[in-house]
Design a protein around this motif. Structure first.
Motif, mmCIF file in Angstrom:
data_model
loop_
_atom_site.group_PDB
_atom_site.id
_atom_site.type_symbol
_atom_site.label_atom_id
_atom_site.label_comp_id
_atom_site.label_asym_id
_atom_site.label_seq_id
_atom_site.Cartn_x
_atom_site.Cartn_y
_atom_site.Cartn_z
ATOM 1 N N VAL A 297 71.429 73.826 47.180
ATOM 2 C CA VAL A 297 70.175 74.238 47.809
ATOM 3 C C VAL A 297 69.552 73.040 48.528
ATOM 4 O O VAL A 297 69.070 73.156 49.657
ATOM 5 N N GLY A 298 69.582 71.893 47.872
ATOM 6 C CA GLY A 298 69.128 70.667 48.506
ATOM 7 C C GLY A 298 67.769 70.212 48.010
ATOM 8 O O GLY A 298 66.827 71.021 47.922
ATOM 9 N N PRO A 299 67.618 68.914 47.678
ATOM 10 C CA PRO A 299 66.311 68.388 47.275
ATOM 11 C C PRO A 299 65.244 68.591 48.347
ATOM 12 O O PRO A 299 64.056 68.701 48.034
ATOM 13 N N GLY A 300 65.666 68.633 49.613
ATOM 14 C CA GLY A 300 64.701 68.846 50.684
ATOM 15 C C GLY A 300 63.980 70.172 50.585
ATOM 16 O O GLY A 300 62.809 70.281 50.985
ATOM 17 N N LEU A 301 64.637 71.194 50.072
ATOM 18 C CA LEU A 301 63.985 72.488 49.848
ATOM 19 C C LEU A 301 63.305 72.545 48.488
ATOM 20 O O LEU A 301 62.230 73.137 48.346
ATOM 21 N N TRP A 302 63.941 71.955 47.484
ATOM 22 C CA TRP A 302 63.382 72.041 46.132
ATOM 23 C C TRP A 302 62.030 71.340 46.017
ATOM 24 O O TRP A 302 61.151 71.799 45.273
ATOM 25 N N LEU A 303 61.852 70.223 46.734
ATOM 26 C CA LEU A 303 60.609 69.461 46.602
ATOM 27 C C LEU A 303 59.381 70.297 46.976
ATOM 28 O O LEU A 303 58.461 70.459 46.141
ATOM 29 N N PRO A 304 59.292 70.867 48.182
ATOM 30 C CA PRO A 304 58.123 71.708 48.478
ATOM 31 C C PRO A 304 58.119 73.014 47.695
ATOM 32 O O PRO A 304 57.034 73.577 47.447
ATOM 33 N N ALA A 305 59.292 73.499 47.275
ATOM 34 C CA ALA A 305 59.331 74.720 46.473
ATOM 35 C C ALA A 305 58.674 74.497 45.112
ATOM 36 O O ALA A 305 57.918 75.352 44.610
ATOM 37 N N VAL A 306 58.948 73.355 44.513
ATOM 38 C CA VAL A 306 58.305 73.022 43.232
ATOM 39 C C VAL A 306 56.801 72.892 43.417
ATOM 40 O O VAL A 306 56.010 73.354 42.573
ATOM 41 N N ILE A 359 61.169 80.424 50.566
ATOM 42 C CA ILE A 359 59.866 81.106 50.522
ATOM 43 C C ILE A 359 58.867 80.289 49.698
ATOM 44 O O ILE A 359 57.711 80.084 50.109
ATOM 45 N N LEU A 360 59.308 79.812 48.540
ATOM 46 C CA LEU A 360 58.432 78.966 47.727
ATOM 47 C C LEU A 360 58.090 77.673 48.466
ATOM 48 O O LEU A 360 56.959 77.181 48.378
ATOM 49 N N ALA A 361 59.071 77.130 49.196
ATOM 50 C CA ALA A 361 58.818 75.913 49.968
ATOM 51 C C ALA A 361 57.779 76.172 51.055
ATOM 52 O O ALA A 361 56.915 75.323 51.324
ATOM 53 N N GLY A 362 57.840 77.348 51.699
ATOM 54 C CA GLY A 362 56.846 77.697 52.705
ATOM 55 C C GLY A 362 55.447 77.719 52.131
ATOM 56 O O GLY A 362 54.489 77.227 52.757
ATOM 57 N N LEU A 363 55.313 78.258 50.913
ATOM 58 C CA LEU A 363 54.006 78.266 50.257
ATOM 59 C C LEU A 363 53.546 76.838 49.972
ATOM 60 O O LEU A 363 52.382 76.484 50.223
ATOM 61 N N GLY A 364 54.451 76.010 49.426
ATOM 62 C CA GLY A 364 54.089 74.637 49.121
ATOM 63 C C GLY A 364 53.674 73.862 50.351
ATOM 64 O O GLY A 364 52.691 73.104 50.326
ATOM 65 N N LEU A 365 54.380 74.050 51.449
ATOM 66 C CA LEU A 365 54.047 73.355 52.692
ATOM 67 C C LEU A 365 52.708 73.823 53.264
ATOM 68 O O LEU A 365 52.005 73.067 53.930
ATOM 69 N N SER A 366 52.353 75.068 53.001
ATOM 70 C CA SER A 366 51.072 75.587 53.505
ATOM 71 C C SER A 366 49.884 75.099 52.682
ATOM 72 O O SER A 366 48.754 75.105 53.168
ATOM 73 N N LYS A 367 50.141 74.690 51.440
ATOM 74 C CA LYS A 367 49.049 74.284 50.565
ATOM 75 C C LYS A 367 48.857 72.770 50.513
ATOM 76 O O LYS A 367 47.815 72.304 50.063
ATOM 77 N N VAL A 368 49.839 72.001 50.940
ATOM 78 C CA VAL A 368 49.724 70.538 50.956
ATOM 79 C C VAL A 368 49.720 70.102 52.411
ATOM 80 O O VAL A 368 50.741 70.176 53.097
#
Length: 559
Positions: A297-306, A359-368
Motif C-alpha cells: 500500500v505504501g507508507p505514503g498512503l498510510w501516513l495520512p490515512a492514520v 479514502i482515509l488518506a483523503g480525510l486526513g489530508l483535508s483535516k491537516v
C-alpha cells in the motif's frame, strides 16, 4: 431511502473550472509516467491470464466449453485436458481476456488492464474531491497513483487483483452522475447491485467489500438491528445482496459443471487457510503479512490515512465514506486470520486495500492543513514508486532460465511429460529467482516437474498422468543430486540417452536483488534460499543428460 444519504450521492460539480483542468491534467501525467516505465518491463507472453487464454484457444474454446486448465498442467499438450479443469477463480473474466487475446494478442490484454486502471483512478479523484475538497482529493489521488500495488497491477491483468474494481464501480454508482432526479432512487441501488455482480465475475474476493458498501448505504437514523432484521427494505442493500447471492450461485454452478465434486475447491480453500503441516507456521507468517501491508500500500498512503482514522476516533465525527474505508481494514484483517497462507503467498490481496486507505488518506489530508503531512507523504510515495519500478526491472525473466527453456524445447516435444532434478533457486538457476521454474515451463511450453531426485518422487510426480500412455523424458542436470537407484533405472529402461553441454548467458546479481534476499530473510518468504543456493546463475557450463522412456516406467506395476 434518500439517494443523497451517503453524504452527497451524485454531488460532483458538472463543469470543472480552469484550475480543475490543470489539476486533472497533472494527475493524468503523474499516473502515466510510472506506468509507462512499468509497462516496458512487463513480459505479457509469460503472464498466467495470457497463457490461459492461449491454451483455451489451442484446445478450442467450444471443445472445452470454456473450461480453464489447471496452471500446474497448463504448459505442453495433454491428451485429456478435462482431467485438469481449474475452477478456483471465476471464468467470465478469463473468457473476456481470451476474447481480447484472440483479437489483439498478449499486449492487448495488458492494455485493457491499463485502461481500467486509468478510469478507476479518475473516478477515485472525482469522489475524493467531492467529499474532502479539491486539494485533498488531488493529493490523495496522487498518493494512490504512486502506491506500489497501484503501479504494479495497473499494468498487469491479474484477475484476482482486478476484482478490486468493485470499489470504483460502486463509488461511481453512488457518487457520480447527475444529481437526484425522477427515477434516480430506483436506478442507483441497482447500479450498485450490478457493480457487486460484475466484480464477482472477476474475483470472489471482491465480495469482501460488501460489508463496507452496506455500511455506506445504510439508512440514516435507523438502528442497525432494525436494518439487519429487514435488510430488503433498503433498496441498496437489496440490490447488493441479490448481486452477491447471484455471484455465489454462479460460482457454485461453475464448480458443479466443470468438476466431478467440490472436493478440489475445498482442498484449495483449506490450503489457503494453512490447514496443513507444510510451510511456515501461522505465527511465522505474521512478519510477511505486516511487511506486505505496509510496503504494497505504501507508507505514503498510510501516513495520512492514520491521521484521518485518528481524527475520526478523536472527534467521534464519523464521515460515512471514510468510515466505510476504516471498516474494510477490519474486514480485511479478519479475513487474513483465516486465509493465512493466501495472504502470505499472494500480493494481489493487498490491492483491495488501496482505495479504502486512499479514502482515509483523503480525510486526513483535508483535516491537516500544514504542509508537513503532504511533504512527508509524497516523499514516502516517491520512494515507494521508485522501489516498485526497480523491482519490476529486476523481475525480468532470468537469462539462465530462458536458456534452459530453449534447450528443453529443442530436446523434447509438447506432449512429453518431463521430469528433472533441477530445483528453484539452486544452481544453475540464480538464488534470487523464485520464478525460474515458471519461466522455464512457459518459455519452453513444456510440462515439467522439478526437484525429482529419487524413485519415490518420480512415482508421485507421475500419479496424475496414470491415464496417459505418452512418452516421458527425464532430464538430469549433473550438478544436482540424483539417487543411485533412480539413475540405474533410467539407464536400464531408456530407449535413448543424449548428452549436451552449453554455456548460458550470465545473470547479474544487482544491489536490489541482494536487498530483496535480505527482505525474504526477514519475512521468512524463502527462508532456505541463502543456504540451499549459495551461488548464482553465472557463466558455469550446464550439463544435461536426457533419458527418453515410457511413462509406465514409474508406475508400481512396472517395477
Amino acid at each position: 431511502m434518500n439517494t443523497a444519504q451517503a453524504q452527497g450521492f451524485g454531488s460532483v460539480a458538472a463543469s470543472p473550472r480552469k484550475w480543475d483542468r490543470i489539476m486533472l491534467f497533472s494527475l493524468c501525467l503523474i499516473w502515466l509516467l510510472p506506468r509507462a516505465v512499468a509497462f516496458f518491463y512487463r513480459t505479457p507472453s509469460l503472464n498466467w491470464e495470457v497463457w490461459e487464454a492461449k491454451k483455451l484457444l489451442e484446445y478450442g474454446f467450444w471443445n472445452r466449453w470454456g473450461a480453464i486448465i489447471n496452471w500446474h498442467y497448463m504448459t505442453g499438450i495433454r491428451p485429456d485436458p478435462w482431467a485438469f479443469n481449474y475452477t478456483n477463480h471465476p471464468y467470465p473474466i478469463l473468457w473476456l481476456y481470451t476474447f481480447i487475446y484472440y483479437l489483439t494478442g498478449a499486449h492487448g490484454v495488458f492494455v485493457a488492464a491499463v485502461l481500467v486502471g486509468f478510469v478507476a483512478c479518475m473516478i477515485l479523484y472525482r469522489v475524493l474531491s467531492a467529499q474532502f475538497g479539491r486539494s485533498a482529493g488531488w493529493w490523495g489521488a496522487v498518493l494512490y497513483c504512486l502506491a506500489s500495488n497501484s503501479i504494479y497491477y495497473d499494468v498487469d491483468p491479474n484477475s484476482f487483483a482486478a476484482g478490486a474494481i468493485i470499489w470504483p464501480m460502486a463509488l461511481a454508482a453512488l457518487y457520480l452522475g447527475p444529481a437526484e432526479r425522477t427515477g434516480d432512487s430506483r436506478v442507483r441501488p441497482w447500479l450498485c447491485g450490478l457493480a457487486v455482480l460484475l466484480a464477482g465475475q472477476v474475483s470472489w474476493f471482491s465480495l469482501s467489500a460488501l460489508p463496507s458498501l452496506l455500511w455506506l448505504t445504510a439508512t440514516p437514523n435507523t438502528p442497525v438491528r432494525d436494518q439487519l432484521r429487514h435488510p430488503f427494505r433498503n433498496p441498496y442493500w437489496k440490490a447488493m445482496i441479490v448481486g452477491a447471492l447471484v455471484t455465489a450461485a454462479l460460482f457454485a454452478l461453475q464448480i458443479a459443471v466443470y468438476l466431478p465434486s467440490f472436493k478440489e475447491f475445498w482442498g484449495y480453500f483449506l490450503q489457503q487457510c494453512a490447514m496443513n503441516s507444510r510451510g511456515p507456521s501461522r505465527l511465522a507468517m505474521v512478519p510477511n503479512h505486516a511487511a506486505k501491508t505496509v510496503n504494497l500500500v505504501g507508507p505514503g498512503l498510510w501516513l495520512p490515512a492514520v491521521v484521518g482514522a485518528v481524527w475520526m476516533c478523536k472527534t467521534r465525527s464519523w464521515n460515512r465514506l471514510a468510515g466505510a474505508g476504516l471498516l474494510y481494514l477490519g474486514v480485511f484483517a479478519g479475513i487474513g486470520l483465516v486465509l493465512n497462507r493466501a495472504y502470505y503467498i499472494e500480493a494481489s490481496f493487498y490491492r483491495y486495500l488501496l482505495i479504502p486507505v486512499t479514502i482515509l488518506a483523503g480525510l486526513g489530508l483535508s483535516k491537516v492543513s500544514s504542509r508537513w503531512l503532504r511533504v512527508a507523504a509524497i516523499c514516502f510515495a516517491v520512494l515507494g514508486a521508485t522501489f516498485t519500478l526497480m523491482k519490476l526491472e529486476s523481475g525480468q525473466p532470468s537469462k539462465v532460465a530462458q536458456s534452459i527453456a530453449q534447450k528443453i524445447g529443442e530436446l523434447t516435444r509438447p506432449q512429453d511429460i518431463i521430469l528433472t532434478n533441477l530445483r528453484m533457486m539452486v544452481p544453475p538457476y540464480a538464488r534470487w529467482d523464485p520464478a525460474a521454474e515458471e519461466i522455464t515451463q512457459r518459455t519452453a511450453d513444456r510440462l515439467l516437474r522439478f526437484g525429482i531426485q529419487d524413485l519415490q518422487q518420480a512415482r508421485a510426480a507421475m500419479l496424475p498422468f496414470q491415464r496417459e500412455s505418452g512418452p516421458c523424458v527425464f532430464i538430469v542436470e549433473r550438478s544436482n543430486p540424483l539417487s543411485a537407484g533412480l539413475e540405474a533405472l533410467l539407464k536400464e529402461r531408456s530407449s535413448k540417452i543424449l548428452q549436451c553441454e552449453w554455456l548460458p548467458p550470465p545473470d547479474a546479481e544487482t544491489l536490489f536483488l541482494k536487498l530483496r534476499m535480505v527482505y525474504w530473510k526477514f519475512t521468512k518468504r524463502y527462508s532456505a534460499s541463502g543456504d540451499s543456493a549459495p551461488g548464482q546463475g553465472g557463466p558455469a557450463p550446464i550439463r544435461f543428460q536426457v533419458f527418453y522412456l515410457p511413462s509406465e516406467v514409474f508406475t508400481p506395476a512396472s517395477q
